[in-house]
Design a protein around this motif. Structure first.
Motif, PDB file in Angstrom:
ATOM      1  N   GLY A  10      39.657  52.761  41.104  1.00  0.00           N
ATOM      2  CA  GLY A  10      39.180  52.066  42.293  1.00  0.00           C
ATOM      3  C   GLY A  10      40.138  51.032  42.860  1.00  0.00           C
ATOM      4  O   GLY A  10      39.817  50.379  43.847  1.00  0.00           O
ATOM      5  N   GLY A  11      41.302  50.872  42.215  1.00  0.00           N
ATOM      6  CA  GLY A  11      42.330  50.009  42.799  1.00  0.00           C
ATOM      7  C   GLY A  11      41.961  48.534  42.917  1.00  0.00           C
ATOM      8  O   GLY A  11      42.566  47.790  43.671  1.00  0.00           O
ATOM      9  N   GLN A  12      40.952  48.092  42.155  1.00  0.00           N
ATOM     10  CA  GLN A  12      40.537  46.696  42.219  1.00  0.00           C
ATOM     11  C   GLN A  12      41.193  45.889  41.097  1.00  0.00           C
ATOM     12  O   GLN A  12      41.446  46.431  40.025  1.00  0.00           O
ATOM     13  N   ALA A  13      41.368  44.598  41.339  1.00  0.00           N
ATOM     14  CA  ALA A  13      41.914  43.731  40.295  1.00  0.00           C
ATOM     15  C   ALA A  13      40.994  43.716  39.079  1.00  0.00           C
ATOM     16  O   ALA A  13      41.444  43.573  37.942  1.00  0.00           O
ATOM     17  N   THR A  14      39.688  43.884  39.314  1.00  0.00           N
ATOM     18  CA  THR A  14      38.747  43.881  38.192  1.00  0.00           C
ATOM     19  C   THR A  14      38.982  45.079  37.263  1.00  0.00           C
ATOM     20  O   THR A  14      38.486  45.089  36.145  1.00  0.00           O
ATOM     21  N   SER A  15      39.708  46.082  37.750  1.00  0.00           N
ATOM     22  CA  SER A  15      39.958  47.255  36.901  1.00  0.00           C
ATOM     23  C   SER A  15      41.244  47.124  36.108  1.00  0.00           C
ATOM     24  O   SER A  15      41.647  48.074  35.432  1.00  0.00           O
ATOM     25  N   LEU A  16      41.894  45.971  36.198  1.00  0.00           N
ATOM     26  CA  LEU A  16      43.202  45.829  35.558  1.00  0.00           C
ATOM     27  C   LEU A  16      43.209  46.299  34.103  1.00  0.00           C
ATOM     28  O   LEU A  16      44.061  47.093  33.695  1.00  0.00           O
ATOM     29  N   LEU A  17      42.230  45.828  33.342  1.00  0.00           N
ATOM     30  CA  LEU A  17      42.222  46.202  31.928  1.00  0.00           C
ATOM     31  C   LEU A  17      42.068  47.718  31.767  1.00  0.00           C
ATOM     32  O   LEU A  17      42.748  48.348  30.960  1.00  0.00           O
ATOM     33  N   GLN A  18      41.163  48.292  32.575  1.00  0.00           N
ATOM     34  CA  GLN A  18      40.931  49.744  32.466  1.00  0.00           C
ATOM     35  C   GLN A  18      42.200  50.516  32.823  1.00  0.00           C
ATOM     36  O   GLN A  18      42.549  51.516  32.205  1.00  0.00           O
ATOM     37  N   ILE A  19      42.919  50.016  33.824  1.00  0.00           N
ATOM     38  CA  ILE A  19      44.171  50.657  34.235  1.00  0.00           C
ATOM     39  C   ILE A  19      45.203  50.553  33.105  1.00  0.00           C
ATOM     40  O   ILE A  19      45.850  51.528  32.738  1.00  0.00           O
ATOM     41  N   THR A  36      55.100  44.804  36.702  1.00  0.00           N
ATOM     42  CA  THR A  36      55.506  44.298  38.016  1.00  0.00           C
ATOM     43  C   THR A  36      54.841  45.106  39.130  1.00  0.00           C
ATOM     44  O   THR A  36      54.289  44.548  40.086  1.00  0.00           O
ATOM     45  N   ALA A  37      54.862  46.441  38.980  1.00  0.00           N
ATOM     46  CA  ALA A  37      54.275  47.296  40.008  1.00  0.00           C
ATOM     47  C   ALA A  37      52.777  47.024  40.155  1.00  0.00           C
ATOM     48  O   ALA A  37      52.251  46.895  41.267  1.00  0.00           O
ATOM     49  N   LEU A  38      52.096  46.874  39.006  1.00  0.00           N
ATOM     50  CA  LEU A  38      50.648  46.645  39.061  1.00  0.00           C
ATOM     51  C   LEU A  38      50.329  45.321  39.726  1.00  0.00           C
ATOM     52  O   LEU A  38      49.380  45.212  40.507  1.00  0.00           O
ATOM     53  N   VAL A  49      48.968  39.787  34.705  1.00  0.00           N
ATOM     54  CA  VAL A  49      49.046  41.122  34.108  1.00  0.00           C
ATOM     55  C   VAL A  49      49.581  40.995  32.681  1.00  0.00           C
ATOM     56  O   VAL A  49      49.035  41.572  31.736  1.00  0.00           O
ATOM     57  N   GLU A  50      50.636  40.194  32.546  1.00  0.00           N
ATOM     58  CA  GLU A  50      51.219  39.984  31.225  1.00  0.00           C
ATOM     59  C   GLU A  50      50.201  39.382  30.256  1.00  0.00           C
ATOM     60  O   GLU A  50      50.130  39.761  29.095  1.00  0.00           O
ATOM     61  N   ALA A  51      49.444  38.402  30.759  1.00  0.00           N
ATOM     62  CA  ALA A  51      48.466  37.731  29.900  1.00  0.00           C
ATOM     63  C   ALA A  51      47.466  38.741  29.350  1.00  0.00           C
ATOM     64  O   ALA A  51      47.069  38.663  28.185  1.00  0.00           O
ATOM     65  N   VAL A  52      47.063  39.681  30.192  1.00  0.00           N
ATOM     66  CA  VAL A  52      46.099  40.683  29.734  1.00  0.00           C
ATOM     67  C   VAL A  52      46.734  41.584  28.683  1.00  0.00           C
ATOM     68  O   VAL A  52      46.143  41.867  27.643  1.00  0.00           O
ATOM     69  N   VAL A  53      47.970  42.004  28.937  1.00  0.00           N
ATOM     70  CA  VAL A  53      48.651  42.879  27.967  1.00  0.00           C
ATOM     71  C   VAL A  53      48.786  42.162  26.620  1.00  0.00           C
ATOM     72  O   VAL A  53      48.571  42.746  25.562  1.00  0.00           O
ATOM     73  N   GLU A 342      35.897  41.723  34.205  1.00  0.00           N
ATOM     74  CA  GLU A 342      36.590  41.364  35.443  1.00  0.00           C
ATOM     75  C   GLU A 342      38.085  41.652  35.349  1.00  0.00           C
ATOM     76  O   GLU A 342      38.847  41.318  36.243  1.00  0.00           O
ATOM     77  N   GLY A 343      38.498  42.204  34.218  1.00  0.00           N
ATOM     78  CA  GLY A 343      39.892  42.608  34.062  1.00  0.00           C
ATOM     79  C   GLY A 343      40.793  41.522  33.525  1.00  0.00           C
ATOM     80  O   GLY A 343      42.013  41.624  33.597  1.00  0.00           O
ATOM     81  N   LYS A 344      40.194  40.466  32.969  1.00  0.00           N
ATOM     82  CA  LYS A 344      40.992  39.322  32.503  1.00  0.00           C
ATOM     83  C   LYS A 344      41.041  39.270  30.971  1.00  0.00           C
ATOM     84  O   LYS A 344      40.317  39.986  30.307  1.00  0.00           O
TER      85      LYS A 344
END
Ligand SMILES: Cc1cc2nc3c(=O)[nH]c(=O)nc-3n(C[C@H](O)[C@H](O)[C@H](O)COP(=O)(O)O)c2cc1C
Ligand code: SF4
Ligand code: SF4
Lengths: 597, 184
Positions: A10-19, A36-38, A49-53, A342-344
């Motif tokens: 769905g291209g949402q920031a909330t999906s960051l973790l799922q992506i 970087t791309a994400l 993004v790094e913090a989540v990884v 929320e992807g955080k």
């Protein structure tokens, strides 16, 4: 390829973790260029993004092996020899624990309890579950990995997960007809749904035991001054399937054989509180259940039990999405879970405000345990009286327990609330145990003179984990293992827990290894109080329980390990000079230190 | 034990793996030092240049952590002779700045300093028996001896030293007010 993954979510920031979970699967790590791309695609700072990884154990910046093996490292796995098996696999494959072999073929890790304590030693390989490992399987596994054999060609029975329901009660017996409780809910006003659930006395099954009806009603009514059930407000239903407490696996069994009950309970809740969107937060370790759960949701959509105009009721729209976790126990704490949704990174929020008013995206949100929703569904269908027929005044109904450890028949036992622990011990074939860990490491350790205590909110509350330990077990080793579990899983947000749990771990190591003195026990007790009283969330607040409860019940087990000295270092002091000695070639008197004094 | 002749409190101090900043901060009590000296005498300390502790010392103030074998011996001498042992400052309490080397294996530290770094001629790792051997990691002092009190700060302020010692002299359990140890 990245675009495809992002679009799918769905291209949402909330999906960051799922992506990121998909990226990790595809590339075996999260490459910097993808971070970087994400960040660009999702309009997020790259640091986020790094913090989540960095936060989630199942994500990594360096590549894991083509076969990524993670041995479950729960106490019950230890009892079955898991550490030894992991070491043997490492040795056969020539790879160090926690590292990736130079040819990228394999990496081997330890991971917190995978929820298979009744059929361990268990491990995950590329997200697939391996049960009942033994020496022979390890030998074969090493060969398969060295030959690069596809997981599809490994023996099917290695991946077999059994439900092992040993005793079924209100929730596990029989089948709830699809849609039965929803049909009843549709005839009721929200207030009547709340009062039916309220009358049943249902309390949360995730451990804390909050009254379910009250939680739903608060969410429906909103903050003070709000219009109850205001249809312009988005509300959310969240099913907590993170099941991270070591020794618990009942939610796994519910999701594998009673998933429709859980979906139905969530839909009833949605009807009552006026939610259109639901989530199941499924721990990453249970990824193998994902396909069957998605099929189950599809069935409901086809039957008109999910989606738009459910069961033909105009305007009753609700659907359920499944989000995966990625190896973080703290994400079972409801506010950390919402952050994760929320992807955080899963850091617990300040409470209040509570999720019922400020949850997912700041909107009113109900978070309930898997079993709570399953119970709510059946209560709706069969009525509060049916549920009240079992249990005690404070704790109605049954509790599904996950029994593991030193007993003949580990597995799932659904017992009436109010039954004594001794009853369960008899049923599961545990004679003369030394103790039982009720409710997992954050719960209560009880000794033999407490086996008549009853399971229920009035005495021994439990999220469902029951680990049985025989007289042959070392209680200090058990407490030590739990303490390290908390230190490992501390999310690092607050200092008392981040630092305190590590210090507790060092102290118990020192004592267990025979370097402790009476002073260390005092130190440990004082530190335990600080960690308990000043930590931000439940993890830190309970992290010292295993040490303190076993110290209280088995002081002699600790005393007998202590030295009568005033003090002794907890590490090999002379050994700390070895590197220097080697590099200087010195062996004179000043080149050595004695261990004490 | 207080000095029998004068009934003064005996204090010893030392800097192990520290920067002497804690000692400097102690001296920042300024003219109160004169008052202090009416009630205490200094035993082994950089202030007196006495090399070894006397039999009965009341208080030992330790600045700095443990980076080598000599630090350990000195610390043990203090523990054996003082009644009250105090870890003074971030280095004594946590290892502090010197412990930043703990992230690098000792072998690499020594090689970099004495064998491979630019500008080294006659590369050799010093091995004179006079030189203390380095520990593989820098350790806080409470990992090697029992410590009775901890004075936090880098360095603890002069007020902290003053409060601590005046409390002791008055026979009170030392209580450092929050404001004196609150840094953010
Ligand atoms: C560290 C920590 C971990 C938790 N893990 C879980 C969990 O895995 N599953 C769960 O249902 N509740 C867990 N909880 C409790 C949840 O925060 C929350 O109370 C629960 O999901 C509410 O659902 P219930 O009322 O149905 O029990 C955890 C709490 C803490 C503090
Ligand atoms: S108590 Fe532990 S887990 Fe909870 S917020 Fe603090 S560091 Fe994180
Ligand atoms: S604590 Fe600070 S002032 Fe004291 S020795 Fe260490 S670095 Fe120097």
């Amino acid at each position: 390829m990245l675009c495809e993954i992002v679009d799918r979510h769905g291209g949402q920031a909330t999906s960051l973790l799922q992506i990121l979970i998909d990226v990790q699967m595809r590339f075996r790590h999260v490459p910097p260029r993808i971070m970087t791309a994400l960040a660009g695609m999702l309009h997020l700072p790259r640091t986020q993004v790094e913090a989540v990884v960095e936060f989630y154990r199942f994500l990594s910046v360096t590549s894991v092996g083509r076969f990524d093996v993670r041995f479950s490292d729960s106490v019950t796995d230890h009892l079955l020899g898991s550490r030894d098996l992991a070491a043997r696999l490492c040795q056969r494959l020539g790879v160090k624990l926690g590292e990736t072999r130079v040819d990228d073929a394999v990496s081997i890790h330890l991971t917190s309890c995978t929820g298979l304590s009744d059929q361990g030693p268990a491990a995950l390989v590329n997200g697939h579950v391996l049960t009942r490992l033994d020496g022979d399987r390890i030998v074969q596994m090493a060969d398969f990995i060295d030959q690069g054999m596809d997981l599809d060609t490994w023996p099917k029975n290695w991946f077999k997960v059994e439900d092992q329901v040993q005793l079924a009660g209100l929730l596990l017996e029989g089948e709830l007809p699809l849609g039965a409780s929803l049909e009843r809910a549709l005839t009721l006003h929200p207030a009547d749904i709340f009062s039916e659930i309220d009358r049943s006395g249902l309390r949360g099954r995730g451990g804390a035991g909050f009254k379910t009806a009250a939680k739903w009603r608060f969410c429906y009514e909103g903050e003070e001054g709000a219009v109850p059930g205001d249809p312009t407000i988005a509300r959310y239903v969240v099913c907590n399937a993170d099941e991270g407490e070591p020794g618990t696996f009942k939610d796994r069994v519910l999701l594998s054989r009673n998933a429709q009950d859980v979906f139905e309970g969530m839909t009833v809740c949605a009807k009552a509180i006026g939610a259109q969107h639901g989530f199941i937060y499924l721990r990453g370790e249970y990824r193998y259940l994902l396909d069957s759960l998605l099929r189950g949701l599809k069935v409901r959509r086809l039957r008109g039990l999910l989606g738009r105009n459910i069961l033909g009721v105009e305007g009753f729209d609700f659907d359920i999405e499944i989000h995966l976790g990625a190896g973080a126990y703290i994400c079972g704490e409801e506010s950390a879970l919402i952050e994760s949704l929320e992807g955080k990174p899963g850091h617990p929020r300040n409470r209040p405000p509570y999720p019922v008013t400020h949850g997912y995206l700041g909107q009113p949100t109900v978070v309930n345990n898997v079993e709570t929703f399953a119970a709510a569904a059946r209560i709706m269908a069969y009525g509060a009286d049916w549920f009240l027929s079992v249990g005690t005044p404070e704790s109605s109904g049954t509790k599904i327990l996950s029994v593991s450890g030193d007993c003949e028949r580990p597995g799932i036992y659904e017992v009436p609330f109010g039954s004594p622990v001794s009853d369960l011990l008899r049923r599961c074939g545990a004679d003369d145990p030394m103790g039982v860990q009720v409710g997992g490491p954050s719960g209560t350790f009880i000794g033999p003179d407490e086996f008549e205590r009853i399971l229920g909110f009035e005495d021994l509350p439990t999220g469902g984990s029951m680990m049985v330990f025989s007289q042959a077990r070392d209680v200090v080793a058990i407490a030590r293992s739990f303490t390290h579990f908390f230190a490992h899983e501390s999310c690092g947000f607050c200092t008392p827990c981040r630092v305190g749990t590590s210090l507790l771990g060092q102290l118990i190591d020192k004592i267990a290894e025979g370097h402790g003195t009476p002073h260390d026990l005092i130190e440990m007790t004082q530190l335990a109080a600080i960690v308990k009283n000043t930590s931000h969330c439940g993890l830190g607040q309970t992290a010292a329980h295993p040490l303190m409860q076993t110290l209280e019940r088995f002081p002699e087990r600790y005393q007998e390990r202590l030295k009568t000295l005033f003090f002794e270092p907890g590490f090999d002091l002379d050994g700390a000079l070895e590197v220097s000695r080697q590099m200087t070639g010195r062996e004179d008197a000043h080149a050595h230190l004695t261990q004490s004094g | 034990m207080t000095d029998l002749m004068t009934h003064k409190i005996r204090i010893a101090t030392t800097s192990l793996a520290g920067c002497f900043g804690c000692h400097m901060s102690f001296l920042d009590i300024d003219e109160r030092f004169f008052t202090l000296c009416e009630h205490v005498v200094f035993d082994r300390s950089p202030f007196t240049d006495i090399k070894h502790l006397g039999e009965h010392v009341d208080v030992g103030l330790i600045e700095g952590g443990l980076c080598n074998a000599e630090n350990v011996s000195t610390l043990r001498e203090f523990r054996d002779h003082v009644k009250i042992l105090v870890a003074v400052g971030a280095c004594a309490i946590n290892g502090g700045i010197p412990a930043m080397r703990n992230h690098i294996p000792l072998k690499e530290c020594l090689e970099e300093s004495y064998l491979v770094a630019v500008g080294i001629d006659s590369p050799q790792i010093p091995n004179d028996p006079e030189l203390p051997l380095l520990l593989d990691r820098v350790r806080p002092i409470h990992e090697v001896v029992k410590v009775d009190y901890f004075l936090p700060g880098c360095p603890p302020s002069a007020e902290v030293f003053w409060t601590f010692l005046t409390d002791l002299m008055a026979g009170r359990e030392p209580q450092i007010p929050e404001a004196q140890i609150h840094f953010d």
